[in-house]
Design an enzyme around this catalytic site. Structure first.
Site: not given
Length: 389
Positions: A63-64, A66, A101, A271, A311
């Site tokens: 996920s980090s 993409s 992000c 999250k 994140m």
């Protein structure tokens, strides 16, 4: 079919990597939200991939990594650049536009400067360039302080960030009014709630909109210590299913979705994170993290997996919740008033500052501050078959 070429820059920002585009460089059909844009970004990253590896794209099967960013010169007063973030699913055909992000934010200012999206008059030859960013996903202002040298963005330096192998130049990021923009900072009206999850249990939870909507749980209530590394969670399918179910019911309670079934199409937010009081542990790099070096332990889930570090947006949520006395994050850190917190994550530690205040019974966050770094890995063109969209 021939392939088309799209100008792009591949960045490492914080502990994430992503493909950056100027909106006006995208094919005309993808210059606005819609199916064409999503299909192009999916193809660029190599998704959807039933093998989960993204071999035929720039994604790195996590996920980090993409992620896609689209930037445009801002027409909003007081802002230089509009920043739109897409979390690209690895194995499913969708792009989640529901949140920001924080890690890639560190690269937004640098990209904006180098791509001519910031007026040249405000860019110093040496020193710090202040870039005012409008984060379109959540409708918030972010300020990036980008180091400059000889008229160019300075990327190399001695700033170390746990989760990133090599040092780089420090970029300070300031999130203004970081509540996520989807209602109150505490959408339920409570600092701590009882979150009932059918067939699993009832958990104490702090659910907060700050940086990114986040559901904080006590690690002990889940049977964890807060020292877990990725393999401890990600190699346990039952644990992943349990945490995803908790996330779905938490999303309903936060008012982000109407039914738990909708959670599958909103994988980026909210999250789920779990917290614990500080204790010694060994980070994924082999480094020993001492109890005295941190205020608390935090582990966070991202796109259904335990994140390898933390994140950036969740770091804002952690710092903001820590500033609210009585929240689970605040209690894990020892309680009391605080305007900064250093927490332990799987790759090491991170310090984040935040301020929050209660006005007429409603909590509000004024800003959160953290340091990150960013570096161009590759630039040029990315190619996709012209029948992609």
């Amino acid at each position: 079919m021939p392939q088309i070429k799209i100008p792009a820059v591949y960045y490492r920002g914080g502990t994430s990597k992503g493909v950056f585009f100027k909106r006006t460089d995208l094919p005309e059909a993808a210059q606005q939200a819609g199916e064409a844009r999503d299909k192009i970004l999916l193809r660029v990253l190599g998704s959807p991939d039933p093998y989960g590896k993204q071999i035929d794209g720039l994604g790195n099967a996590g996920s980090s990594t993409s992620k896609a960013v689209i930037l445009d010169k801002s027409e909003r007063a007081g802002h230089d650049v509009d920043y739109l973030f897409g979390q690209v699913s690895i194995d499913k055909p969708f792009v989640d536009w529901s949140g920001n992000c924080g890690n890639l934010t560190a690269a937004v200012g640098a990209f904006a400067i180098s791509q001519g999206l910031v007026d040249s008059a405000k860019i110093p030859s040496d020193g710090i360039c202040t870039v005012n960013i409008w984060q379109k996903n959540i409708g918030k202002t972010i300020i990036a302080y980008v180091p400059m040298q000889n008229g160019e963005v300075l990327e190399t330096g001695d700033f170390e960030l746990d989760g990133v192998t090599f040092p780089a130049a420090e970029v300070q990021i300031e999130f203004i009014d970081p509540a996520d923009g989807e209602g109150s900072m505490f959408p339920t009206g409570n600092v701590v709630d009882d979150l009932e999850v059918p067939n699993i249990g009832t958990f104490k939870a702090t659910m907060i909109n700050a940086g990114i909507p986040t559901i904080f749980l006590n690690a002990a209530d889940l049977g964890y210590t807060g020292t877990e590394l990725q393999d401890d969670i990600n190699n346990d399918p039952a644990a992943l299913e349990k945490l995803e179910t908790i996330r779905a019911y938490g999303a309903v309670k936060m008012g982000l979705i109407q039914d738990v079934a909708e959670a599958a199409t909103r994988a980026h937010t909210p999250k789920v994170a779990f917290v614990a009081p500080p204790t010694d542990y060994t980070a994924s790099s082999g480094k020993t993290i001492r109890t005295g070096d941190i205020d608390l332990l935090v582990r966070a889930m991202s796109m259904g997996k335990l994140h390898h570090a933390m994140m950036g947006t969740a770091s804002v949520a952690i710092a903001t919740a820590a500033a609210v006395e009585g929240s689970l994050v605040n209690l894990a850190a020892g309680g009391g008033k605080r305007d900064a917190v250093r927490f332990g994550h799987p790759s090491g530690t991170l310090r984040v500052g935040a301020s929050a205040e209660s006005v007429e019974g409603q909590w509000a966050a004024t800003k959160a501050v953290m340091s990150r770094s960013a570096r161009v890995i590759m630039e040029g063109w990315v190619r996709v078959p012209d029948d992609t969209f």
